[in-house]
Design a protein around this motif. Structure first.
Motif, PDB file in Angstrom:
ATOM      1  N   UNK A   1       0.953  -1.201   0.154  1.00  0.00           N
ATOM      2  CA  UNK A   1      -0.138   0.004  -0.039  1.00  0.00           C
ATOM      3  C   UNK A   1       0.866   1.116  -0.128  1.00  0.00           C
ATOM      4  N   UNK A   2       1.945   1.220   0.776  1.00  0.00           N
ATOM      5  CA  UNK A   2       2.935   2.513   0.849  1.00  0.00           C
ATOM      6  C   UNK A   2       4.150   1.968   0.411  1.00  0.00           C
ATOM      7  N   UNK A   3       5.319   3.139   0.131  1.00  0.00           N
ATOM      8  CA  UNK A   3       6.681   2.907  -0.074  1.00  0.00           C
ATOM      9  C   UNK A   3       7.203   3.707   1.046  1.00  0.00           C
ATOM     10  N   UNK A   4       8.194   3.041   1.864  1.00  0.00           N
ATOM     11  CA  UNK A   4       8.874   3.735   2.697  1.00  0.00           C
ATOM     12  C   UNK A   4      10.397   3.985   2.237  1.00  0.00           C
ATOM     13  N   UNK A   5      10.570   5.312   2.190  1.00  0.00           N
ATOM     14  CA  UNK A   5      11.716   6.092   1.617  1.00  0.00           C
ATOM     15  C   UNK A   5      12.827   6.461   2.531  1.00  0.00           C
ATOM     16  N   UNK A   6      14.213   6.586   2.271  1.00  0.00           N
ATOM     17  CA  UNK A   6      15.288   7.289   2.877  1.00  0.00           C
ATOM     18  C   UNK A   6      15.070   8.935   2.289  1.00  0.00           C
ATOM     19  N   UNK A   7      14.660  10.087   3.038  1.00  0.00           N
ATOM     20  CA  UNK A   7      14.308  11.051   2.557  1.00  0.00           C
ATOM     21  C   UNK A   7      15.313  12.195   2.744  1.00  0.00           C
ATOM     22  N   UNK A   8      15.876  12.846   1.572  1.00  0.00           N
ATOM     23  CA  UNK A   8      16.974  13.782   1.762  1.00  0.00           C
ATOM     24  C   UNK A   8      16.328  15.137   2.136  1.00  0.00           C
ATOM     25  N   UNK A   9      16.337  15.914   3.067  1.00  0.00           N
ATOM     26  CA  UNK A   9      15.790  16.919   3.358  1.00  0.00           C
ATOM     27  C   UNK A   9      17.004  17.992   3.412  1.00  0.00           C
ATOM     28  N   UNK A  10      16.661  19.342   3.640  1.00  0.00           N
ATOM     29  CA  UNK A  10      17.605  20.484   3.508  1.00  0.00           C
ATOM     30  C   UNK A  10      18.874  20.230   4.744  1.00  0.00           C
ATOM     31  N   UNK A  11      18.440  19.857   5.876  1.00  0.00           N
ATOM     32  CA  UNK A  11      19.141  19.816   6.832  1.00  0.00           C
ATOM     33  C   UNK A  11      19.447  18.414   7.585  1.00  0.00           C
ATOM     34  N   UNK A  12      18.843  17.490   7.093  1.00  0.00           N
ATOM     35  CA  UNK A  12      18.729  16.344   7.692  1.00  0.00           C
ATOM     36  C   UNK A  12      18.202  14.952   6.744  1.00  0.00           C
ATOM     37  N   UNK A  13      18.574  13.844   7.233  1.00  0.00           N
ATOM     38  CA  UNK A  13      17.953  12.717   6.427  1.00  0.00           C
ATOM     39  C   UNK A  13      17.139  11.969   7.275  1.00  0.00           C
TER      40      UNK A  13
END
Length: 565
Positions: free
Chosen positions: A355-367
């Motif tokens: 139903x969903x996909x789990x991601x490693x998210x690259x944000x501006x100041x953190x992962x």
């Protein structure tokens, strides 16, 4: 350093040339003319310093270039000089030392002179202070000015800003200095509010407020920042709490990017099944670029990312004054932990069910870890498309994307460097001519599509492939059609009697003389009628007892002749 001249003599000015290591780079023309007049009447009162140029009869100036220039202006043939036999390093040291004795030495020249002596390796701040009779604080203050960008250094040279203001500005990195100059110190910066004339303390406050970055917003280890001179917490004027604010944004960005890349690599190793994805409302482009270069595929945001459940922080007894307060806090923690575990189980179950996909998210100041609803993979016949889940298909897509990235980067770098390429001596080729026609095709009118072989169905807009097909099969007629449509498209800038309007009328006279004549005739007839009315109104304004000015001289001449008779 004490170096004695090997001899003194009058040297022909024709045999003397300036050196490249003179600390003095600017010469005031008015002051130079004044010195020239003095030399013309009194001669040169103090010798200049020269050294022989090897294997020639010529000399190079060590110090006294201003006296040399003024003597040339005064028309002298020779100049008194001390001749030295010194190395390049020794000549630089003598030149710098001599120039520092001048009364009119500028703060920037003084700063560069001290820095030059420091770079020689024979001086440090303490020895410079002894050599020139200055305090160490004075030397250090001057040395700071070498970090000013040229534009602000020039303002200091011209006394447009004070040394106190310059001392505050040179605390900051080049990027902040450029912004401060462009927005608040250059001549056309008044739209942002000029800072010229402000006190140094006010300039310092405004820079700290508007151009520094709060370190609290970043997650990387800020241990090195604690003692960094670019941390406002370490500047005497700023003593705020927290981690301080960074004044060197390039260093800050580099440290943040390295931290994000390292953390992303660690999380990829920990969660190999989780794909990388950019943040929904902001990402760190530098980290994305570096990870892409390492071969990682990074998805762009297309659906809303929800944060992965966050584990609650367990309280400690030291944080609470009484055992009762701690027990209450710990009870709340256990409740939060239970809710966290339930939320994690729910997310993991939805991920296992597709139903969903789990991601490693690259944000501006953190992962971080986040998840998004999986897009529908249903095919046109309504059946699920399992090919999208095939790992080989995913790897092939990743390989294709990596190839696209390589091409994108090649094009981007070429666009930057092509501006520096020298093509002035290269013949304009046929391939370049086709490129020109490719760009001019954007001005082709629909009524001429058939002239270049296009059908009515293609008259909506031309694709890139269609344009390339056309330019590959051009003849003299189609070239003329394209060029003229390009001219006509640019005639839209014709107004009044500007140059484009004149070109327009010249073009029309060649290709549609009868129509142009008819247009001109119609407007000229209107003009003649209006002109006639204006002449009639002008005549009505002349007093009736006055004769027209054109015959006034004739009348007075006839009357004088009658009186003479």
């Amino acid at each position: 350093m004490e170096t004695k001249a090997i001899r003194k003599e009058n040297v022909s000015l024709a045999l003397i040339q300036p050196s490249a290591f003179n600390p003095r780079k600017t010469f005031d023309e008015a002051a130079l003319k004044e010195l020239s007049d003095s030399i013309a009447s009194q001669g040169v009162l103090q010798q200049i310093g020269l050294r022989p140029i090897a294997d020639t009869d010529r000399y190079e100036i060590i110090f006294g270039e201003r006296r040399y220039r003024a003597s040339v202006m005064a028309g002298l043939e020779t100049i008194p000089a001390d001749i030295y036999d010194v190395t390049d390093d020794e000549a630089v040291e003598i030149a710098v030392t001599e120039n520092l004795q001048r009364e009119d030495v500028s703060p920037i020249e003084e700063a560069n002179a001290y820095q030059s002596l420091m770079d020689s390796g024979r001086y440090d701040v303490q020895s410079l202070a002894v050599q020139f009779g200055k305090s160490e604080a004075y030397i250090r203050t001057r040395l700071k000015f070498t970090s000013l960008i040229p534009e602000i250094a020039q303002l200091l040279e011209a006394d447009a800003i004070t040394m106190s203001v310059a001392s505050e500005i040179c605390r900051y990195g080049t990027d902040i200095q450029k912004e401060v100059y462009e927005k608040h110190l250059c001549e056309n910066s008044y739209g942002y509010g000029s800072w010229r004339g402000l006190k140094a303390s006010e300039v310092a406050r405004r820079i700290e407020q508007n151009f520094t970055t709060d370190l609290e917003r970043y997650s990387f280890d800020k241990g090195m920042c604690a003692s960094c001179p670019h941390n406002t917490k370490n500047l005497l004027l700023f003593c705020e709490g927290t981690c301080g604010k960074c004044t060197n944004r390039k260093c800050l960005e580099d440290m943040n990017t390295s931290y994000l890349v390292d953390k992303a690599v660690d999380m990829i190793a920990l969660y190999p099944a989780y794909p990388l994805r950019q943040g929904r409302f902001g990402t760190n482009e530098a980290a994305v670029e570096r990870l892409s270069a390492m071969g990682h595929e990074i998805e762009t945001p297309s659906t809303y990312i929800q944060p992965y459940p966050a584990m609650p922080q367990e309280p400690t007894a030291e944080e609470y004054e009484t055992a009762e307060d701690f027990a209450e806090a710990h009870s709340e923690y256990e409740q939060d932990l239970s809710e966290y575990n339930d939320a994690v189980e729910e997310v993991n179950a939805r991920a296992e069910n597709g139903e969903i996909i789990v991601y490693i998210v690259i944000e501006k100041n953190d992962i971080s870890i986040g998840y998004a609803v999986k897009p529908s993979d249903a095919s046109e016949d309504g059946t699920a498309d399992n090919k999208a889940d095939d790992p080989i298909v995913k790897l092939e897509k990743q390989d294709m994307r990596n190839k696209e990235i390589a091409v994108e980067k090649t094009v981007a770098d070429t666009k930057k460097q092509i501006l520096e390429a020298d093509m002035t001596e290269t013949k304009f080729g046929q391939d370049e001519e086709r490129m020109v026609y490719y760009f001019m095709l954007s001005s082709l009118r629909k009524e001429h599509f058939s002239a270049v072989g296009l059908t009515e169905k293609q008259a909506g807009c031309l694709s890139d492939d269609e344009k390339m097909e056309i330019v590959s099969n051009l003849n003299a007629k189609t070239k003329a059609v394209i060029r003229r449509d390009y001219l006509i498209a640019n005639f839209k800038e014709a107004f009044g009697s500007n140059t484009v309007a004149k070109l327009l009328l010249g073009f029309a006279k060649k290709h549609m003389p009868e129509q142009l004549a008819e247009i001109e005739k119609g407007y000229n007839e209107v003009y003649e009628k209006r002109h006639q009315r204006i002449e009639e109104r002008k005549a009505a304004l002349v007093p009736k007892n006055e004769e027209p000015s054109a015959g006034a001289n004739d009348t007075s001449e006839d009357e004088s002749n009658e009186e003479a008779a």
